[in-house]
Structures are given as C-alpha cells and as structure tokens.
Design an enzyme around this catalytic site. Structure first.
Site, mmCIF file in Angstrom:
data_model
loop_
_atom_site.group_PDB
_atom_site.id
_atom_site.type_symbol
_atom_site.label_atom_id
_atom_site.label_comp_id
_atom_site.label_asym_id
_atom_site.label_seq_id
_atom_site.Cartn_x
_atom_site.Cartn_y
_atom_site.Cartn_z
ATOM 1 N N LYS A 150 -10.895 -12.201 39.491
ATOM 2 C CA LYS A 150 -9.826 -11.729 40.379
ATOM 3 C C LYS A 150 -9.935 -10.217 40.571
ATOM 4 C CE LYS A 150 -6.965 -13.395 37.452
ATOM 5 N NZ LYS A 150 -5.816 -13.802 36.659
ATOM 6 N N THR A 170 4.828 -7.457 40.829
ATOM 7 C CA THR A 170 3.589 -8.217 40.641
ATOM 8 C C THR A 170 3.458 -8.782 39.222
ATOM 9 O OG1 THR A 170 2.457 -6.180 40.056
ATOM 10 C CG2 THR A 170 2.283 -6.897 42.354
ATOM 11 N N GLY A 198 3.297 -11.092 36.330
ATOM 12 C CA GLY A 198 3.169 -12.550 36.205
ATOM 13 C C GLY A 198 2.282 -13.205 37.252
ATOM 14 N N THR A 199 1.594 -12.398 38.078
ATOM 15 C CA THR A 199 0.758 -13.015 39.130
ATOM 16 C C THR A 199 -0.400 -13.821 38.516
ATOM 17 O OG1 THR A 199 -0.281 -10.861 39.357
ATOM 18 C CG2 THR A 199 1.184 -11.520 41.119
ATOM 19 N N GLY A 200 -1.004 -13.292 37.442
ATOM 20 C CA GLY A 200 -2.142 -13.987 36.821
ATOM 21 C C GLY A 200 -1.730 -15.336 36.251
ATOM 22 N N CYS A 201 -0.609 -15.338 35.499
ATOM 23 C CA CYS A 201 -0.117 -16.601 34.908
ATOM 24 C C CYS A 201 0.195 -17.599 36.017
ATOM 25 C CB CYS A 201 1.171 -16.364 34.123
ATOM 26 S SG CYS A 201 1.070 -15.047 32.920
#
Ligand SMILES: Cc1ncc(COP(=O)(O)OP(=O)(O)O)c(N)n1
Ligand SMILES: Cc1nc(C(=O)O)sc1CCOP(=O)(O)O
Ligand SMILES: [Mg+2]
Length: 548
Positions: free
Chosen positions: A228, A261, A263-266
């Site tokens: 990412k 932003t 928590g975007t990865g989770c």
C-alpha cells in the site's frame, strides 16, 4: 500454474479449501444480497423456513483500540458494513485516542489460545484476518491454532506501527511474520514502512520500489501481496501494487484530503477478508475494499471526533445516506473510466472473433470497464453473451455494462447500463436497477449533464469528440464541447467518439475537470489484435496521465 505440490502440508490445506470456497459460496453470495437488502441481522432472524443459512464469517485476530478507529473495532464495523459476520480474538488492549497510543496491555498467550479455540472449534469461519500481533509467542499460538483448526483463507495485515507513529509490535516480530505467517497467508497487506521492515530495511521511496518489494515479499510465501503506497509522498493518487505471483496490478484511488485516516489499514484488510468470505476472487476483493475505504474516507472527511491529529472515519455511512447520490458499496469508482472498451458485433464478426474473445483480450490489454454495445443482436443471444462476458469480467474486478437494454442488464445481473438521450430516462433506469448498479448517460451539453446528475447517474459519456464512423449521424462536439461539459459536470466524464492511439493523449491533456478516461470502439475492435491495441492505448493514457 499450480504450485501446490511444492508447499508444506498445512499450506496445501489452505489452498485446497480456498478453491472450494468460491464455488461453495456462490449460492451464499446470492443469499447475502437478500440478507443485506432485508436489513442485516434481522433478515436472518425472520427467515421462516429454518433451512440452513450460512452467513459469510470473518474472524479477526487483533488488538482493541479504545478510540474505536482502528483494530478490532474497525474490523467489526468494516465487516458489518460489508454484510459479513465478524467474530473477534483480542490480542492486546490499547489505551488509544486521536492523539496517540497511551498504553498497551498484551493478552496472555494462553488466553489468546483459549479465544481462538472457542471460536474456531465452534463456528464455521471462512476467513481469518490478522491485525496487531504484539509478540512472536502470540504469532506461534495463532499458527498452532490454525494447524489445529484450518480455515479456508488467511489475510495478514502486518501491523507494526499505528497511524500516529506509535510502535505496536517490536522489530523482533518481523521474524515471526516471516517464519510462521507469510508462508500460509493468502494475502499480506503491508504499507511501505511495514514492507520495508519485512524486507530487512529495504528502501521504499517510489512506485518502482513498491513493485520490487511486492515481488520480494511474494518470495516469502504469501499467495498474493498488496503493497500500500498511501504513505508515499508526492502522489496525487493513493497507489497500491497488487502481485499474485504472475501479474502486477497498479491500483489507484484518489487521495482524500482529511485528518480522518486512522484505521484505514485495518479496514482495508477486513474488507478484503469480508469480500473473500462472500466468494470474491482476490483481485476483485482488493478492488472492492480499496473503493470502500476511498468512499468512506470521502464521506467522513469533515467529521470531528477527538482533538488529536488523526481522527477515525465512519464505516457505516451506508446506513445514514438516503439521497439517490448516497453511497453505493458495490458500485463504481471514477477511475474505472480510464480505458473504457465498447464492443461492436459487426467489427468482431469482420475479424472472425467472438464477443467473449474480444472482451478477454481487452481486459488482458488493460481495459478498466467493458460496455456490451451489441446493436441488432437478438435478445436471447445478447443475454447469453452478457452472461459469458460477466464470467470473464468478474474475476478481474472489471465492471460490465450493457448498452441500452435495462432488461438484459437485470436478467444477467450485470454491473450496470449505459443509456443515451433517446433511451429510457436515467431516473427510470435507476428505479428499475436500484442503488447498487452503475448508470452512465450520454451527454453533449451542460444541461444534459446536469439532468444526468439529478437523475442519479454515476458518470456521463461525452462526445463525439472527433468524427466517427461507428455511430451514424453522430454530432461532433469537439474538444471544446467536451471541455464545456466537463467544466459543468458534477459527475465523472468519459470522452467518446473517434478516439484512438493517435489522439487519446490530446484528449487527456485537455486536463478538463472530471475527465477520467476515454471510451473507444473501433480503435480496439476494428483491428486484428485487440490485446495489442488495448495495451498500446493503455500505455498512451498512462503516459498522458503522468504529464504535469
Ligand atoms: C461511454 C459511452 N458514451 C456514449 C455512448 C452513446 O450512447 P447513446 O447515445 O445511447 O448511443 P448508442 O451507443 O446507444 O448508439 C455510449 N454507448 N457509451
Ligand atoms: C457509441 C458512440 N457514442 C458516441 C457519442 O458521441 O455519444 S460516439 C460513439 C462511437 C464511438 O466509436 P469509435 O470509438 O469507433 O469512434
Ligand atoms: Mg443508447
């Protein structure tokens, strides 16, 4: 290529089950739609016939975030938003807010093992998704549990550092990921910092570096890799690199300007897991997840929760939107309009190819959306062709639209339609198709573009930019007409009419607002090799996009 013979036995189990998963879940998927349409959990409880109803199920193994922007709480919300059941194994409890991480309390290994056993021994989990795994010992516990209770698929989000920069797992964790998890993962989803850590500190500063990292990570054993690039500087798009061991896909979404932003990865990893649980192919799951995050960020960009620099976003926007322009989870991303291939039966006949071969080749060359424009084809043949083309498009995550024929689109559950000013009005098409289908409308004037927006369309097609032989008596609006429509449009625009390799660059370099790509018929399909022509056009568009 099937490499399963080379794999350790536990991995083999995952592979075999993953293959079973998609076919097993085809019927579940249909039920899921009904389930969502009826309003989530209530639908299950009001089912009258008591026949077995399997709900797609993700188990998240992650840390709790007291601020509820990331971790277990984000995973639960993401799965709920995607219509999937989510069970939870908590590895750590963090004291956390929008300012940062104030404390971490790691759950004892035996108790993580107990939670895993409780869920996995009782419930039929489709996908395990991992988040914060704060110690090597916990990774080993997870590995052992998955040996004991194998699951069809594993999504590994190698969480190491929070968005606020706080360390959630020390550097020693890297060997745990490398030795115990990556080799059994169906996908690993590191950001550039995590990819660098997993690769022993490799420098990752450019998109080219991300390609190299994806390949190197794939060598460590996961079936698919998503690197990412959201943290890469100097990019107007959020670029991720997906690698399945054979092909690379550069996935782009617009970079939403917002502080929210956290928590975007989770969320992304949970959405991937949720889509896999529903039976999607990996690439399609990744694309849908990326789109979900982009839409949720955009929807939540101005909300204020907490006073720190990194706010959470709102996963459950769908429940709150009511207008016809509301969020539609499975619908459309404007970047789909980049290279829009429109079929033509007479051209395919002239070159001795079937529509399915034409669509396959266009997708192979990089087409990002397909429209079946099968004028004068019998309804029955049109429907059969549409069903066959959907089978080709779906695994690639490429939307398939039907020209003019709402009935055909409904009958085959296509992704949407493209209609013109003399076809069925767009608001009627919207009523018939519902909120989740894509609707494109041909517009030659700002007034038509305004009406398309009011009617609930998703995009407009504007042309003819140049004269064309493909559509009889078509009015040419020119580059000026295109620009005027783009300037007034509230919807994304795709340019059409007489566009090909020689002039696509001039169209894109107009740099008109909302102009997202070009739609072409003859430049792809009135040629001997559709694959070659699509690749050439893709290269021209990519180069034009990179020009300042
Ligand atoms: C992307 C795109 N733009 C415009 C058209 C033309 O649609 P319409 O005006 O309805 O004409 P026909 O294609 O039906 O002849 C299109 N098909 N696609
Ligand atoms: C289907 C269609 N619609 C147009 C419009 O102006 O709305 S021009 C067109 C034909 C486009 O074909 P080609 O790429 O071969 O020129
Ligand atoms: Mg039409």
């Amino acid at each position: 290529m099937d490499c399963s013979g080379l794999l350790p036995s536990s991995r083999l189990f995952f592979y075999q089950n993953s293959r079973v998963l998609s076919s097993q879940l085809t019927s579940t998927r249909r039920r899921t739609r009904t389930f969502a349409a009826l309003g989530g959990d209530c639908a299950a409880s009001v089912t009258k016939d008591h026949s077995m109803m399997k709900i797609p199920h993700v188990l998240t193994v992650a840390g709790s975030d007291s601020g509820a922007g990331a971790g277990i709480q984000a995973d639960l919300k993401a799965c709920a938003a995607r219509g999937v059941y989510c069970s939870t194994v908590i590895t750590a409890v963090t004291a956390q807010n929008t300012v940062g991480v104030q404390g971490v309390n790691i759950v004892p290994e035996e108790f993580v093992a107990a939670q895993l056993k409780s869920v996995l021994s009782d419930m039929q989990v489709d996908v395990v998704k991992t988040g914060m795994l704060p110690s090597i010992e916990l990774i080993k516990v997870l590995h052992q549990s998955l040996r004991e209770f194998p699951v069809p698929a594993l999504v590994v989000d190698p969480v190491m550092v929070s968005t606020s920069g706080d360390v959630l797992a020390g550097p020693s964790i890297v060997s745990g990921f490398r030795e115990d998890l990556l080799s059994i993962a169906d996908i690993v989803t590191p950001n550039v910092k995590e990819a660098s850590a997993l690769l022993g500190g490799m420098q990752l500063a450019t998109v080219a570096d991300m390609y190299s990292a994806a390949k190197l990570l794939h060598n460590l054993g996961p079936r698919n890799v998503l690197v990412k690039g959201g943290d890469l500087p100097d990019s107007s798009d959020a670029i991720d690199i997906f690698f399945d061991g054979e092909d690379f896909h550069e996935l782009r979404s617009s970079r939403v300007k917002t502080r929210n932003t956290h928590g975007t990865g989770c969320t992304l990893a949970s959405c991937i897991a949720a889509e896999l649980a529903k039976g999607s192919s990996m690439l399609s799951a990744v694309k849908v997840a990326k789109r979900f995050v982009e839409t949720a960020l955009d929807y939540s960009k101005d909300i204020v929760i907490g006073s720190g620099p990194q706010g959470p976003f709102d996963h459950l926007l769908r429940l709150k939107s009511t207008s016809c322009h509301s969020y539609r989870p499975d619908a459309f991303s404007p970047s789909d309009l980049f290279l829009y291939a429109v079929t033509d039966p007479s051209m395919n006949k002239r070159w001795g190819r079937s529509v399915t071969d034409a669509v396959k080749a266009a997708i192979g060359g990089g087409a990002t959306i397909i429209q079946l424009r099968e004028k004068d084809t019998d309804t029955r043949d049109f429907l059969e062709a549409a069903q066959a083309c959907l089978e080709i498009c779906r695994p690639h995550g490429v939307p398939l639209l039907i020209n003019d024929r709402i009935d055909v689109a409904l009958a085959c559950d296509a992704d949407g339609v493209h209609i013109g000013q003399s076809d069925m009005p767009a608001h009627v098409a919207r009523t018939l198709l519902g909120p989740n289908k894509i609707i494109g409308v041909s517009c030659k004037t700002p007034e038509q573009a305004q009406q398309a927006w009011i009617d609930g369309a998703d995009y407009i097609g504007c042309g003819g930019v140049y004269p064309t032989n493909t559509k009889a008596n078509n009015l040419t609006v020119g580059l000026d007409g295109l620009k005027t429509v783009c300037l007034s449009s509230k919807l994304p625009v795709v340019a059409i009419g007489g566009i090909g390799i020689s002039n696509a660059s001039a169209v894109m370099k107009l740099n008109a607002p909302n102009l997202k790509g070009v739609a072409v018929v003859s430049a792809l399909f009135d040629r001997e090799c559709v694959l070659t022509e699509t690749k050439k056009l893709h290269a021209v568009l990519t180069e034009a996009k990179q020009m300042p």
